[in-house]
Design a protein around this motif. Structure first.
Motif, PDB file in Angstrom:
ATOM      1  N   PHE A 262       0.797  -1.217   0.000  1.00  0.00           N
ATOM      2  CA  PHE A 262       0.000   0.000   0.000  1.00  0.00           C
ATOM      3  C   PHE A 262       0.835   1.275   0.000  1.00  0.00           C
ATOM      4  O   PHE A 262       0.402   2.297  -0.516  1.00  0.00           O
ATOM      5  N   TYR A 263       2.048   1.229   0.586  1.00  0.00           N
ATOM      6  CA  TYR A 263       2.889   2.424   0.556  1.00  0.00           C
ATOM      7  C   TYR A 263       3.432   2.639  -0.856  1.00  0.00           C
ATOM      8  O   TYR A 263       3.771   1.694  -1.567  1.00  0.00           O
ATOM      9  N   THR A 264       3.513   3.905  -1.247  1.00  0.00           N
ATOM     10  CA  THR A 264       4.135   4.210  -2.530  1.00  0.00           C
ATOM     11  C   THR A 264       5.651   4.003  -2.423  1.00  0.00           C
ATOM     12  O   THR A 264       6.216   4.005  -1.320  1.00  0.00           O
ATOM     13  N   ILE A 265       6.286   3.847  -3.552  1.00  0.00           N
ATOM     14  CA  ILE A 265       7.739   3.663  -3.567  1.00  0.00           C
ATOM     15  C   ILE A 265       8.430   4.895  -2.987  1.00  0.00           C
ATOM     16  O   ILE A 265       9.403   4.782  -2.230  1.00  0.00           O
ATOM     17  N   GLN A 266       7.903   6.060  -3.323  1.00  0.00           N
ATOM     18  CA  GLN A 266       8.502   7.291  -2.803  1.00  0.00           C
ATOM     19  C   GLN A 266       8.435   7.330  -1.270  1.00  0.00           C
ATOM     20  O   GLN A 266       9.382   7.739  -0.605  1.00  0.00           O
ATOM     21  N   LYS A 267       7.307   6.875  -0.729  1.00  0.00           N
ATOM     22  CA  LYS A 267       7.149   6.854   0.728  1.00  0.00           C
ATOM     23  C   LYS A 267       8.127   5.859   1.356  1.00  0.00           C
ATOM     24  O   LYS A 267       8.773   6.173   2.368  1.00  0.00           O
ATOM     25  N   LEU A 268       8.265   4.685   0.755  1.00  0.00           N
ATOM     26  CA  LEU A 268       9.188   3.681   1.283  1.00  0.00           C
ATOM     27  C   LEU A 268      10.630   4.192   1.255  1.00  0.00           C
ATOM     28  O   LEU A 268      11.410   3.936   2.163  1.00  0.00           O
ATOM     29  N   ARG A 269      10.965   4.936   0.217  1.00  0.00           N
ATOM     30  CA  ARG A 269      12.335   5.450   0.096  1.00  0.00           C
ATOM     31  C   ARG A 269      12.618   6.553   1.106  1.00  0.00           C
ATOM     32  O   ARG A 269      13.766   6.787   1.494  1.00  0.00           O
ATOM     33  N   ARG A 270      11.528   7.220   1.565  1.00  0.00           N
ATOM     34  CA  ARG A 270      11.730   8.332   2.513  1.00  0.00           C
ATOM     35  C   ARG A 270      11.753   7.871   3.964  1.00  0.00           C
ATOM     36  O   ARG A 270      12.002   8.683   4.857  1.00  0.00           O
ATOM     37  N   PHE A 271      11.474   6.597   4.219  1.00  0.00           N
ATOM     38  CA  PHE A 271      11.529   6.108   5.600  1.00  0.00           C
ATOM     39  C   PHE A 271      12.914   6.372   6.184  1.00  0.00           C
ATOM     40  O   PHE A 271      13.929   6.061   5.557  1.00  0.00           O
ATOM     41  N   THR A 272      12.947   6.941   7.374  1.00  0.00           N
ATOM     42  CA  THR A 272      14.238   7.227   8.011  1.00  0.00           C
ATOM     43  C   THR A 272      14.934   5.939   8.454  1.00  0.00           C
ATOM     44  O   THR A 272      16.161   5.849   8.429  1.00  0.00           O
ATOM     45  N   ASP A 273      14.137   4.946   8.850  1.00  0.00           N
ATOM     46  CA  ASP A 273      14.708   3.664   9.267  1.00  0.00           C
ATOM     47  C   ASP A 273      14.728   2.726   8.061  1.00  0.00           C
ATOM     48  O   ASP A 273      13.711   2.134   7.686  1.00  0.00           O
ATOM     49  N   LYS A 274      15.889   2.606   7.435  1.00  0.00           N
ATOM     50  CA  LYS A 274      16.002   1.784   6.230  1.00  0.00           C
ATOM     51  C   LYS A 274      15.697   0.319   6.508  1.00  0.00           C
ATOM     52  O   LYS A 274      15.196  -0.394   5.640  1.00  0.00           O
ATOM     53  N   ASN A 275      16.030  -0.135   7.708  1.00  0.00           N
ATOM     54  CA  ASN A 275      15.776  -1.543   8.017  1.00  0.00           C
ATOM     55  C   ASN A 275      14.290  -1.835   8.176  1.00  0.00           C
ATOM     56  O   ASN A 275      13.854  -2.962   7.959  1.00  0.00           O
ATOM     57  N   LEU A 276      13.515  -0.816   8.542  1.00  0.00           N
ATOM     58  CA  LEU A 276      12.061  -1.001   8.572  1.00  0.00           C
ATOM     59  C   LEU A 276      11.539  -1.187   7.146  1.00  0.00           C
ATOM     60  O   LEU A 276      10.697  -2.069   6.891  1.00  0.00           O
ATOM     61  N   THR A 277      12.060  -0.389   6.237  1.00  0.00           N
ATOM     62  CA  THR A 277      11.698  -0.557   4.828  1.00  0.00           C
ATOM     63  C   THR A 277      12.086  -1.947   4.339  1.00  0.00           C
ATOM     64  O   THR A 277      11.313  -2.613   3.630  1.00  0.00           O
ATOM     65  N   ARG A 278      13.286  -2.376   4.720  1.00  0.00           N
ATOM     66  CA  ARG A 278      13.745  -3.712   4.301  1.00  0.00           C
ATOM     67  C   ARG A 278      12.862  -4.819   4.874  1.00  0.00           C
ATOM     68  O   ARG A 278      12.614  -5.833   4.217  1.00  0.00           O
ATOM     69  N   LEU A 279      12.381  -4.628   6.096  1.00  0.00           N
ATOM     70  CA  LEU A 279      11.482  -5.618   6.698  1.00  0.00           C
ATOM     71  C   LEU A 279      10.205  -5.729   5.873  1.00  0.00           C
ATOM     72  O   LEU A 279       9.753  -6.842   5.559  1.00  0.00           O
ATOM     73  N   TYR A 280       9.627  -4.579   5.522  1.00  0.00           N
ATOM     74  CA  TYR A 280       8.415  -4.591   4.699  1.00  0.00           C
ATOM     75  C   TYR A 280       8.687  -5.281   3.361  1.00  0.00           C
ATOM     76  O   TYR A 280       7.888  -6.106   2.900  1.00  0.00           O
ATOM     77  N   LEU A 281       9.813  -4.938   2.749  1.00  0.00           N
ATOM     78  CA  LEU A 281      10.133  -5.499   1.427  1.00  0.00           C
ATOM     79  C   LEU A 281      10.417  -6.997   1.504  1.00  0.00           C
ATOM     80  O   LEU A 281      10.026  -7.759   0.620  1.00  0.00           O
ATOM     81  N   LEU A 282      11.102  -7.407   2.578  1.00  0.00           N
ATOM     82  CA  LEU A 282      11.405  -8.834   2.740  1.00  0.00           C
ATOM     83  C   LEU A 282      10.107  -9.640   2.822  1.00  0.00           C
ATOM     84  O   LEU A 282       9.960 -10.672   2.165  1.00  0.00           O
ATOM     85  N   CYS A 283       9.172  -9.170   3.638  1.00  0.00           N
ATOM     86  CA  CYS A 283       7.892  -9.866   3.778  1.00  0.00           C
ATOM     87  C   CYS A 283       7.102  -9.809   2.473  1.00  0.00           C
ATOM     88  O   CYS A 283       6.448 -10.787   2.090  1.00  0.00           O
ATOM     89  N   TYR A 284       7.179  -8.651   1.794  1.00  0.00           N
ATOM     90  CA  TYR A 284       6.456  -8.523   0.532  1.00  0.00           C
ATOM     91  C   TYR A 284       7.000  -9.488  -0.510  1.00  0.00           C
ATOM     92  O   TYR A 284       6.239 -10.173  -1.205  1.00  0.00           O
ATOM     93  N   VAL A 285       8.329  -9.559  -0.615  1.00  0.00           N
ATOM     94  CA  VAL A 285       8.942 -10.469  -1.593  1.00  0.00           C
ATOM     95  C   VAL A 285       8.584 -11.915  -1.259  1.00  0.00           C
ATOM     96  O   VAL A 285       8.280 -12.715  -2.151  1.00  0.00           O
ATOM     97  N   HIS A 286       8.605 -12.243   0.027  1.00  0.00           N
ATOM     98  CA  HIS A 286       8.273 -13.606   0.444  1.00  0.00           C
ATOM     99  C   HIS A 286       6.859 -13.980   0.000  1.00  0.00           C
ATOM    100  O   HIS A 286       6.644 -15.025  -0.609  1.00  0.00           O
ATOM    101  N   ARG A 287       5.895 -13.093   0.285  1.00  0.00           N
ATOM    102  CA  ARG A 287       4.509 -13.363  -0.108  1.00  0.00           C
ATOM    103  C   ARG A 287       4.331 -13.270  -1.613  1.00  0.00           C
ATOM    104  O   ARG A 287       3.573 -14.032  -2.214  1.00  0.00           O
TER     105      ARG A 287
END
Length: 1020
Positions: A262-287
């Motif tokens: 649901f988050y836009t790519i721009q929003k994901l890139r602006r997250f200050t905590d990069k590892n939080l973004t990576r967590l979302y992406l890891l779960c997304y890729v898995h699913r």
């Protein structure tokens, strides 16, 4: 800092506001037992303290909470208590002191064994919350778990703000734990791969490409899906190891994956905590990997089914042609043989005459064809595969190479390994000796079709395997194995083994009691022997009653035929279709209103617009323009594109795009639907719509809709969609309300989604029974619905045939030989008892929603080879089915209730079809599965708004006539709120400058004062 929003205001009020009671509820809640009377006696003549005690007792019973109140604030409840217990006493003028109020509270707490929520409990609640967030990080799930915990511990629940703080702390700590652990456990290469998904690769972001669903089963689309799968294969393989290290549950993987969706790519890139973004992406890729594999497997099945159908058509045309040729040859042979006995033909002319029928040049071929005509259907079926081998390999081989199959058949496993090795090497298939090629994965009778004889270098004839046919046969057997659950794809969502869908066997063995206690489902905790004994007694009684009522003539609906001896030899049970009563002439008297006005009225009355929160949390307090939301809902429901909506309305295109992107989601639409339905359910007339005294009786049914764009769920069906593709909107309806809806493929069986859709109901309407047509029945649904606390009451056709083949009994069937309605087989009670622990594991897995319930049910329904556990579940299902069938045969009221509930569902389908057809055809315009869900929920929301508007009018009329003309009030109940002839869905939509809001009071006043309602037009 603002606290976390978890519950709606209505939900908060249900927990922390003094309940609003009617007299029937007051009679129950304010009743007193001997202990209560003793406590009241101890208060001597202090009436105020006694009333205060009774009020606190009743309120606790109602909502399990204590309140501070004055007698004037709860005047109606106080007056009821005074009238019931102290009729001679005046209304208390003085409020009891805080000290006395607290003492009364302590007495109630002592009565129920309650404890205060002290600081120690809050510490324990935080520990419990930390456990819950590891199961599911949805704030509402955690809060509900904490409420259950308080109830189990007999603790008065803390304030809502306390829960907010506890849940917020637990969520934050879990997120920090995951982020830190991801950083330490994920190597640098994996982090770089995840970051690359957010990089712009030429024109597109990799994540953008990854998010696009497969639209069709074309070769191009399949290749694109394979490319996406290979793009994230490395990340997925590492994610499988990381998920267990991180302690991520299946639900949390889905939760974080949805955030990345649901988050836009721009929003994901602006997250200050990069590892939080990576967590979302890891779960997304898995699913996403699992879902892509689902699409690839579905593509394989769809392609192979298409080839099988084409092969069937090919062999049919060949056989038809050869049959005609064979008929011609037989006629020619008959003519030739007839020449031999024709005395008019001299002997020396017989040969010449024969050659006139069959020329000499063709005679040898004629004899060969006549002697052994090739009418082998399999021969021509596989001749077709030979011709299409290149096409089959082009489309299926890429899928075969990237999917990992596991098989229960050892021969098929060997063949898959052999073909993989062959495809990865450079050897010609003809170079394999016959003995080296695995052939034990398909029927023996087809082996001759896969072999060929060729001359070797030494001129000897050798037997080889036809490589093209072999590959096609292997793909065909894989497809067959997936269909009958003997071939699985572990790295998928829909095609895993049944065991993968269930609670881990070792965990179940260790924690069974704990799991069953948490589920709070009485039947699952009940001893199976005791349960079967009760069912046995019940069946014996019902067999006697149903036959007695037939013999005595009490069952007047059942039609019987007798032989000359007077014995009943045949019976039928016809049913009469009841009128659904939609678009009653009553509605013609109403002023025609636009759908925009109806939405505005519903929004004002129900507050459903509060459900449309912004996608990004930082904007959670902001709200969109209500009129733009209405426009977006109508556009999504009617299939109107944004540009066209701008042209036919007074809403700006950029506003439509912005609101659609940020506010219109499946979740917000579903919540809005619940808000409207919950307010409809509060109308006085709603309970009057109950079809029986056992509660709300619902129905399920599917409705076909064409899709404007190709999606992976869309399927061709000439019968329903013509030349187009389409999907099914499977809905749950109760008391005229569409409670829940799921978009399923037109090729999927509706019965697999029955339990899923019933359990997905999030409205306040609690269902007791569910009906459906024959499509809702499979071999496990009676058992599942019963164990989950619902009465499954489908409408049966061919009832006599069902009763002759499907009824069972616990005792010997010979005991029922002279009965009309009798069992055909005996229950295997011993097997059910023996396998019940394993059956419970299945039921508990369904209840905990470890996976979607439809996945488990579809597997339970599809297994061809039954194991003892599944046999036991089916045997239990037969018992519950028999119990219902006996009721269905014996009770006319049961059949009428079932039919009426289905009619109500059909009425909703007519309304939803009318809404969808506004833009020119009954068609959904979503381009992805997510957008199709939005289309469907938007249709449901408009339908709910219409039903709420109608029900509000009918409820007010009903209340009016109850006071002045009770007979007319009863007739009002027969008017269906599912009607739309007084509502304008088309034309130019004006959302702004519409003047005053629809006044329901003015509508009611006009109805009562200006004309007479035609009650004779009412329908059931």
């Amino acid at each position: 800092m603002a606290r976390l929003n978890i519950l709606t205001q209505d939900e908060i009020n249900s927990l922390y506001a003094i309940p609003s009671l009617d007299d029937e509820e007051r009679s129950f809640l304010f009743s007193l037992d001997a202990d209560d009377i003793a406590i009241l006696d101890s208060l001597e003549n202090n009436i105020a303290r006694k009333v205060d005690y009774i009020l606190q007792l009743g309120y606790y019973r109602a909502v399990n909470y204590f309140f501070l109140f004055s007698f004037q604030r709860v005047k109606a409840d106080t007056a009821f208590i005074m009238q019931l217990y102290f009729p001679e006493e005046p209304f208390p003028k003085k409020q009891v002191s805080k000290n006395h109020h607290y003492r009364n509270r302590c007495e109630v707490m002592r009565k129920f064994g309650l404890k205060e929520a002290d600081t120690g409990l809050q510490t324990q609640l935080l520990k419990e919350a930390k456990v819950l967030v590891k199961r599911h990080s949805l704030a509402k799930f955690v809060l509900e778990g904490l409420l259950i915990y308080c109830q189990q511990q007999n603790v008065i629940r803390p304030a809502y703000s306390t829960f907010q703080d506890i849940v917020s702390t637990a969520l934050q700590e879990e997120r920090n734990r995951l982020v830190n652990k991801l950083y330490t456990d994920a190597d640098k290469a994996l982090r770089a791969q995840l970051d690359k998904l957010l990089q712009n690769d030429e024109l597109f972001y990799n994540l953008t490409l990854l998010k696009k669903d497969q639209k069709s089963f074309s070769t191009t689309e399949i290749k694109n899906s394979v490319a996406k799968q290979q793009l994230i294969l490395g990340i997925y393989q590492q994610s499988r190891l990381l998920m267990s290290k991180l302690g991520l549950s299946e639900q949390n993987i889905i939760y974080y994956a949805n955030l990345a969706e649901f988050y836009t790519i721009q929003k994901l890139r602006r997250f200050t905590d990069k590892n939080l973004t990576r967590l979302y992406l890891l779960c997304y890729v898995h699913r996403r990997f699992l879902k892509i594999n689902d699409s690839l497997v579905t593509s394989l099945i769809q392609k192979m089914n298409k080839y099988a159908d084409d092969a069937e058509d090919y062999q049919r045309s060949k056989i038809e042609l050869l049959t005609n040729v064979d008929t011609k040859l037989r006629n020619q042979a008959c003519q030739v043989l007839a020449i031999n006995i024709d005395h008019r033909i001299p002997d020396e002319q017989v040969r010449a005459k024969a050659f006139e029928v069959v020329p000499l040049a063709d005679y040898k071929q004629f004899l060969d064809d006549f002697k052994k005509p090739n009418l082998d259907r399999d021969f021509y079926r596989w001749q077709y595969y030979t011709q299409q081998a290149l096409t089959v390999k082009k489309n299926i081989r890429p899928l075969f190479k990237v999917l990992e199959f596991s098989c229960t058949h050892e021969g098929l496993t060997q063949a898959i390994a052999f073909l993989r090795k062959h495809l990865s090497g450079g050897q010609s298939f003809r170079d394999y000796p016959f003995q080296e090629v695995p052939l034990n994965f398909f029927p023996q009778s087809l082996k001759k079709l896969l072999t060929l004889k060729v001359k070797a270098d030494d001129q000897k004839v050798v037997k080889l395997v036809d490589g093209d046919r072999y590959e096609c046969m292997l793909y065909h057997q894989i497809k067959q194995g997936i269909a009958n659950n003997t071939v699985f794809i572990k790295d998928s969502i829909s095609y895993r083994t049944l065991d993968d869908e269930l609670i881990d066997a070792e965990y179940w063995a260790e924690h069974k009691d704990e799991i069953l206690q948490q589920l709070n489902m009485p039947l699952l905790s009940m001893d199976i022997a005791t349960l079967l004994d009760e069912l046995e007694k019940n069946l014996k009684t019902k067999y006697n009653l149903v036959n007695e009522h037939i013999h005595s003539g009490e069952n007047t609906s059942l039609k019987v035929q007798h032989n000359k001896q007077g014995d009943i030899v045949k019976w039928t049970l016809p049913y009469t279709r009841l009128d659904d009563g939609i678009n009653n002439p009553f509605y013609e008297k109403l002023h025609v209103s636009s759908i925009a006005d109806i939405l505005r009225f519903s929004a004002e009355a129900t507050g459903f617009l509060k459900s449309f929160s912004h996608l990004q949390p930082k904007y959670s307090k902001s709200t969109a323009d209500p009129e733009v939301i209405h426009a977006c809902i109508i556009a999504n429901a009617t299939g109107t594109e944004t540009k066209k909506m701008k042209a036919i309305s007074d809403v700006k295109e950029q506003d439509l795009d912005r609101v659609n992107k940020n506010y219109i989601r499946y979740q917000t639409l579903a919540t809005a639907n619940d808000a409207i339905m919950n307010h409809t359910a509060k109308l006085p007339i709603f309970s009057e719509y109950n079809l029986s005294d056992y509660g709300v009786h619902a129905s399920v049914d599917g409705q076909k809709f064409a899709t404007k764009y190709h999606t992976i769920k869309s399927r061709y069906s000439k019968k329903y969609f013509g030349m187009l593709q389409g999907v099914v909107l499977f809905s749950l309806n109760a008391n005229h309300l569409p409670l829940c809806l799921k978009v399923i493929g037109a090729n999927q069986h509706e019965s697999h989604f029955l339990l899923d859709i019933v359990e997905s109901n999030t409205s306040d309407v609690e269902i007791t029974a569910v009906s459906g047509d024959m499509h809702s029945i499979n071999r496990v649904n009676f058992a599942l619905m019963y164990m989950f606390g619902y009465r499954f009451m489908p409408r049966f056709t061919q009832l006599r045939d069902k009763s002759e083949h499907d009824l069972v009994s616990f005792d010997e069937i010979e005991h029922y030989a002279k009965q009309i309605i009798k069992p055909s087989k005996k229950v295997n009670k011993a097997l059910i008892i023996k396998e019940w622990d394993k059956v419970l594991r299945i039921l508990a897995s369904l209840a905990t929603k470890k996976t979607t319930q439809s996945q488990i049910v579809s597997k339970l329904s599809a297994y061809k080879k039954l194991n003892p556990t599944l046999k036991a579940l089916i045997a239990f299902d037969e018992i519950i089915k028999t119990d219902y069938l006996l009721d269905y045969i014996d009770n006319k009221e049961v059949r009428e209730v079932v039919q009426c509930s289905l009619n109500r569902g059909e009425s909703y389908h007519q309304l939803s079809a009318t809404i969808a057809k506004v833009s020119g055809g009954r068609m959904l315009n979503g381009k992805t599965e997510i957008e199709l869900d939005i289309n469907a929920e938007s249709i449901r929301l408009i339908a709910n708004a219409v039903i709420f508007y109608n029900a509000t009018i009918l409820s007010a009329l009903h209340q009016h006539y109850r006071a002045v003309h009770p007979d007319k009030a009863k007739e009002i109940l027969r008017f269906s709120p599912v009607a739309w002839q007084h509502i304008n869905f088309i034309g130019k939509y004006e959302f702004y400058n519409r003047g005053s809001l629809l006044s329901i009071q003015e509508v009611i006043k006009k109805l009562i004062g200006d004309f007479e309602i035609d009650f004779s037009a009412a329908s059931l």
